[in-house]
Structures are given as structure tokens and as C-alpha cells.
Design a protein around this motif. Structure first.
Motif, PDB file in Angstrom:
ATOM      1  N   LEU A 269       0.834  -1.124   0.019  1.00  0.00           N
ATOM      2  CA  LEU A 269      -0.124   0.027   0.038  1.00  0.00           C
ATOM      3  C   LEU A 269       0.779   1.178   0.003  1.00  0.00           C
ATOM      4  CD1 LEU A 269      -2.834  -1.071   2.360  1.00  0.00           C
ATOM      5  CD2 LEU A 269      -2.770  -1.029  -0.080  1.00  0.00           C
ATOM      6  N   LEU A 270       2.000   1.059   0.726  1.00  0.00           N
ATOM      7  CA  LEU A 270       2.862   2.378   0.766  1.00  0.00           C
ATOM      8  C   LEU A 270       3.408   2.795  -0.883  1.00  0.00           C
ATOM      9  CD1 LEU A 270       4.826   4.456   2.003  1.00  0.00           C
ATOM     10  CD2 LEU A 270       6.489   2.718   2.230  1.00  0.00           C
ATOM     11  N   GLY A 271       3.829   1.635  -1.540  1.00  0.00           N
ATOM     12  CA  GLY A 271       4.297   1.717  -2.616  1.00  0.00           C
ATOM     13  C   GLY A 271       3.273   2.302  -3.610  1.00  0.00           C
ATOM     14  N   ARG A 272       2.016   1.500  -3.464  1.00  0.00           N
ATOM     15  CA  ARG A 272       0.973   2.072  -4.459  1.00  0.00           C
ATOM     16  C   ARG A 272       0.438   3.506  -4.388  1.00  0.00           C
ATOM     17  NH1 ARG A 272      -2.946  -1.971  -6.982  1.00  0.00           N
ATOM     18  NH2 ARG A 272      -4.463  -1.061  -6.025  1.00  0.00           N
ATOM     19  N   PHE A 273       0.495   3.842  -2.843  1.00  0.00           N
ATOM     20  CA  PHE A 273       0.034   5.328  -2.542  1.00  0.00           C
ATOM     21  C   PHE A 273       1.263   6.324  -3.256  1.00  0.00           C
ATOM     22  CE2 PHE A 273      -0.213   9.060  -0.247  1.00  0.00           C
ATOM     23  CZ  PHE A 273      -1.620   9.278  -0.168  1.00  0.00           C
ATOM     24  N   ILE A 274       2.522   6.006  -3.009  1.00  0.00           N
ATOM     25  CA  ILE A 274       3.509   6.804  -3.725  1.00  0.00           C
ATOM     26  C   ILE A 274       3.368   7.008  -4.968  1.00  0.00           C
ATOM     27  CG2 ILE A 274       6.032   6.983  -4.043  1.00  0.00           C
ATOM     28  CD1 ILE A 274       6.495   5.719  -1.341  1.00  0.00           C
ATOM     29  N   ARG A 275       3.041   5.968  -5.961  1.00  0.00           N
ATOM     30  CA  ARG A 275       2.868   5.818  -7.312  1.00  0.00           C
ATOM     31  C   ARG A 275       1.747   6.723  -7.602  1.00  0.00           C
ATOM     32  NH1 ARG A 275       5.621   0.238  -9.916  1.00  0.00           N
ATOM     33  NH2 ARG A 275       7.854   1.238  -9.561  1.00  0.00           N
ATOM     34  N   GLU A 276       0.491   6.503  -6.829  1.00  0.00           N
ATOM     35  CA  GLU A 276      -0.623   6.957  -7.386  1.00  0.00           C
ATOM     36  C   GLU A 276      -0.883   8.544  -7.109  1.00  0.00           C
ATOM     37  OE1 GLU A 276      -3.819   4.619  -5.489  1.00  0.00           O
ATOM     38  OE2 GLU A 276      -3.402   2.671  -6.969  1.00  0.00           O
ATOM     39  N   ASN A 277      -0.007   8.963  -6.223  1.00  0.00           N
ATOM     40  CA  ASN A 277      -0.031  10.275  -5.662  1.00  0.00           C
ATOM     41  C   ASN A 277       1.202  11.069  -5.757  1.00  0.00           C
ATOM     42  OD1 ASN A 277      -2.774  10.403  -4.243  1.00  0.00           O
ATOM     43  ND2 ASN A 277      -1.962   8.492  -3.809  1.00  0.00           N
ATOM     44  N   LYS A 278       2.156  10.766  -6.626  1.00  0.00           N
ATOM     45  CA  LYS A 278       3.395  11.254  -6.741  1.00  0.00           C
ATOM     46  C   LYS A 278       3.366  12.470  -7.150  1.00  0.00           C
ATOM     47  CE  LYS A 278       3.712   9.402 -11.440  1.00  0.00           C
ATOM     48  NZ  LYS A 278       4.632   8.354 -12.300  1.00  0.00           N
ATOM     49  N   LYS A 279       2.570  13.290  -7.937  1.00  0.00           N
ATOM     50  CA  LYS A 279       2.341  14.553  -8.130  1.00  0.00           C
ATOM     51  C   LYS A 279       1.621  15.641  -7.091  1.00  0.00           C
ATOM     52  CE  LYS A 279       1.993  13.988 -13.162  1.00  0.00           C
ATOM     53  NZ  LYS A 279       1.184  14.326 -14.344  1.00  0.00           N
ATOM     54  N   ALA A 280       1.137  14.845  -6.118  1.00  0.00           N
ATOM     55  CA  ALA A 280       0.519  15.555  -5.041  1.00  0.00           C
ATOM     56  C   ALA A 280       1.292  15.654  -3.747  1.00  0.00           C
ATOM     57  CB  ALA A 280      -1.067  15.013  -4.765  1.00  0.00           C
ATOM     58  N   ILE A 281       2.370  14.793  -3.837  1.00  0.00           N
ATOM     59  CA  ILE A 281       3.220  14.627  -2.386  1.00  0.00           C
ATOM     60  C   ILE A 281       4.050  15.583  -2.231  1.00  0.00           C
ATOM     61  CG2 ILE A 281       4.848  13.241  -1.259  1.00  0.00           C
ATOM     62  CD1 ILE A 281       3.196  10.763  -2.377  1.00  0.00           C
ATOM     63  N   ASP A 282       4.264  16.330  -1.106  1.00  0.00           N
ATOM     64  CA  ASP A 282       5.093  17.394  -0.860  1.00  0.00           C
ATOM     65  C   ASP A 282       6.325  16.888  -0.256  1.00  0.00           C
ATOM     66  OD1 ASP A 282       6.780  19.520   0.042  1.00  0.00           O
ATOM     67  OD2 ASP A 282       4.965  21.181   0.213  1.00  0.00           O
ATOM     68  N   TYR A 283       7.403  16.467  -0.861  1.00  0.00           N
ATOM     69  CA  TYR A 283       8.386  15.748  -0.066  1.00  0.00           C
ATOM     70  C   TYR A 283       9.368  16.476   0.753  1.00  0.00           C
ATOM     71  CZ  TYR A 283       7.427  11.465  -2.681  1.00  0.00           C
ATOM     72  OH  TYR A 283       6.761  10.229  -3.105  1.00  0.00           O
ATOM     73  N   THR A 284       9.460  17.930   0.529  1.00  0.00           N
ATOM     74  CA  THR A 284      10.070  18.943   1.374  1.00  0.00           C
ATOM     75  C   THR A 284       9.456  18.583   2.639  1.00  0.00           C
ATOM     76  OG1 THR A 284      10.693  20.072  -0.438  1.00  0.00           O
ATOM     77  CG2 THR A 284      10.670  21.043   1.923  1.00  0.00           C
ATOM     78  N   LYS A 285       7.941  18.973   2.611  1.00  0.00           N
ATOM     79  CA  LYS A 285       7.414  18.828   4.089  1.00  0.00           C
ATOM     80  C   LYS A 285       7.339  17.211   4.824  1.00  0.00           C
ATOM     81  CE  LYS A 285       3.490  22.038   3.167  1.00  0.00           C
ATOM     82  NZ  LYS A 285       2.132  22.139   3.025  1.00  0.00           N
ATOM     83  N   LEU A 286       7.625  16.171   3.728  1.00  0.00           N
ATOM     84  CA  LEU A 286       7.525  15.139   4.366  1.00  0.00           C
ATOM     85  C   LEU A 286       8.799  14.569   5.060  1.00  0.00           C
ATOM     86  CD1 LEU A 286       6.451  12.267   4.561  1.00  0.00           C
ATOM     87  CD2 LEU A 286       7.282  11.556   2.524  1.00  0.00           C
ATOM     88  N   ASN A 287      10.067  15.135   4.578  1.00  0.00           N
ATOM     89  CA  ASN A 287      11.457  14.879   4.786  1.00  0.00           C
ATOM     90  C   ASN A 287      11.325  15.753   6.256  1.00  0.00           C
ATOM     91  OD1 ASN A 287      12.320  13.507   2.669  1.00  0.00           O
ATOM     92  ND2 ASN A 287      12.795  15.290   1.603  1.00  0.00           N
ATOM     93  N   ASN A 288      10.749  16.847   6.549  1.00  0.00           N
ATOM     94  CA  ASN A 288      10.796  17.581   7.658  1.00  0.00           C
ATOM     95  C   ASN A 288       9.871  16.614   8.823  1.00  0.00           C
ATOM     96  OD1 ASN A 288      11.221  19.727   9.598  1.00  0.00           O
ATOM     97  ND2 ASN A 288       9.116  20.491   9.085  1.00  0.00           N
ATOM     98  N   TRP A 289       8.829  16.331   8.374  1.00  0.00           N
ATOM     99  CA  TRP A 289       7.900  15.458   9.337  1.00  0.00           C
ATOM    100  C   TRP A 289       8.525  14.270   9.579  1.00  0.00           C
ATOM    101  CZ3 TRP A 289       2.912  16.183   5.949  1.00  0.00           C
ATOM    102  CH2 TRP A 289       2.457  17.515   6.109  1.00  0.00           C
TER     103      TRP A 289
END
Length: 251
Positions: free
Chosen positions: A146-166
Motif C-alpha cells: 500500500l505504501l508503494g501504491r500510494f506513492i505511485r498513485e499520488n506522486k504529483k500531490a506529495i510534498d516531499y520537502t514537508k514529508l522529509n521535515n515531518w
């Protein structure tokens, strides 16, 4: 566990969850196919397995190596029907200080209605829920998929700058690195698809295959592994668990 069963299992899950094209199936006896099916039931990934079989058959690859009987495709179950067992909304952090920080960053993000990144929050929850399972018992195969699926299905919507900080604030950096390493080593992900990864985690392949091999033995992730991945979370989780046992005995 027979290595052929493990290899075919991962191949079919990869085809079912991520529609991979390289799906060579090694011939197996009917007994081994039944073991493979029982593994999928134990991991709650029957839908991914069914989708994988169908995708491989439809592609025309290695059909002769898949038994032409209703071993796995005995129902109309799809991957969408089995995704409610691993529930990221129930993710939980044991260490109180980190938990408060997690709650604060979620509240702050939700309050910024013009810049909210709901997908990024969901991804953090999925990572933390995977961590919960690893610390409490073992790697959750459904959670990895599910982690892999979510990443591929939402790759344009994920803010990785925020995620890295979190990830840094919730002390989940190493845990996220290990999950990313597993996706790369077993499910054909590239480093570019996982911008949150800082480095590959040593022994991730061994940890993952051990979890598969011990499917029917209910063995926990070794304490030293959990401490390496999330030290404070592991200590507080095990400590609170021990306190609960004592209280149950006293009652």
C-alpha cells in the motif's frame, strides 16, 4: 520456506500491486501453490495475488508455469477488497514527546487550508503505521504494498520537502529509509520515486525475507533491529506493553 515459493510470491505480488512487466514464474508443485496461497491469506494480500495472476496470464508471459485450476483465482476478490486490514488512520506513536510533535504538525498543516497537503499527511501515516507493525510484531506485507501504491498513485500531490521535515520530527527517517529500500530491492522502484530516502538500510533484504519465511511462526522483529530503526519509539512501545501486562496480572 522454499526459496522458489518466496520468489514466485514476490513476483506475483509485484505484478498485482504495481503491474510490473518482468514476471517470470518458476514451475511449482500444487502443494507449493497452496502454500503460496496460504501466505497471501496470512498477509491479507489475496487481492494483490489474484490481480497478479490475472495480469501475468493476460500478458501471455509464462502461462504454462501457472496451474490452470482455481487455486488462487477462486473468488472475484481484487486488491481493492482487501485494503481495509492495514488502516493508516489508526497509526500510533508511543513516545509521548514525538506523539505531541506529530499531533502539532498535523494540526498546523490542517489549519493552513490554502497550502494543505492531505496526501503528504496520509503518506506519513502509512509510514508510521508500517513502523507500528514492525515494532509490535513484524513487517506488514500489505503495508509495504500500500505504501508503494500510494506513492505511485499520488506522486504529483506529495510534498516531499514537508514529508522529509515531518519524518525528522517524528524520528521516522531510518524507518522510512528501510521501507524505501525494500520497495527498491523487491518491487522495482527507483531511487527517483522515493525522494524521502536518505540512504539504503543495510540488511533490509534479510529482514524482509525473514518476515516471509517466518509467516507461519509468528516471530517478532528482533529487538536490535527495532532499536536501530526507531530507538525511542521501540523503547516506549515495549515499556508500555510490559506495564500493560503487569496491570492485567494485577487485575
Amino acid at each position: 520456506m522454499n526459496p522458489i515459493i518466496l520468489e514466485n510470491y514476490i513476483t506475483i505480488l509485484r505484478a498485482g500491486a504495481f503491474k510490473s512487466k518482468d514476471n517470470e514464474i518458476i514451475p511449482m508443485s500444487l502443494y507449493k501453490w497452496h502454500v503460496l496461497e496460504k501466505m497471501a491469506q496470512e498477509h491479507h494480500v489475496q487481492g494483490f495475488l489474484t490481480d497478479g495472476i490475472r495480469n501475468i496470464k493476460e500478458s501471455g508471459q509464462q502461462n504454462s508455469n501457472i496451474p490452470d485450476i482455481d487455486i488462487i483465482e477462486k473468488s472475484d476478490t481484487s486488491a481493492e477488497d482487501t485494503q481495509d486490514v492495514f488502516n493508516p488512520s489508526k497509526a500510533y506513536l508511543s513516545y509521548s514527546a514525538t506523539k505531541r510533535k506529530w499531533e502539532e504538525l498535523r494540526e498546523e498543516e490542517m489549519s493552513d487550508i490554502h497550502n494543505i497537503s492531505d496526501e503528504t499527511l496520509q503518506l506519513l501515516d502509512i509510514i508510521i503505521m508500517n513502523a507500528d507493525y514492525i515494532i509490535d510484531s513484524s513487517i506488514n506485507i500489505e503495508g509495504i504494498l500500500l505504501l508503494g501504491r500510494f506513492i505511485r498513485e499520488n506522486k504529483k500531490a506529495i510534498d516531499y520537502t514537508k514529508l522529509n521535515n515531518w519524518l525528522l520530527q517524528t524520528r521516522m527517517v531510518t524507518m522510512a529509509d528501510m521501507l524505501g529500500t525494500i520497495l527498491i530491492e523487491f518491487f522495482d522502484f527507483s531511487q527517483d520515486e522515493l525522494p524521502f530516502m536518505k540512504t539504503s538500510v543495510k540488511n533490509s533484504e534479510h529482514i524482509f525475507t525473514q518476515a516471509l519465511e517466518h509467516t507461519f511462526k509468528k516471530q517478532r522483529t528482533p529487538l536490535y533491529t527495532c532499536l536501530h530503526l526507531a530507538t525511542l519509539e521501540t523503547l516506549y512501545h515495549r515499556f508500555s506493553g510490559a506495564i500493560s501486562v503487569v496491570r492485567d496480572v494485577e487485575e
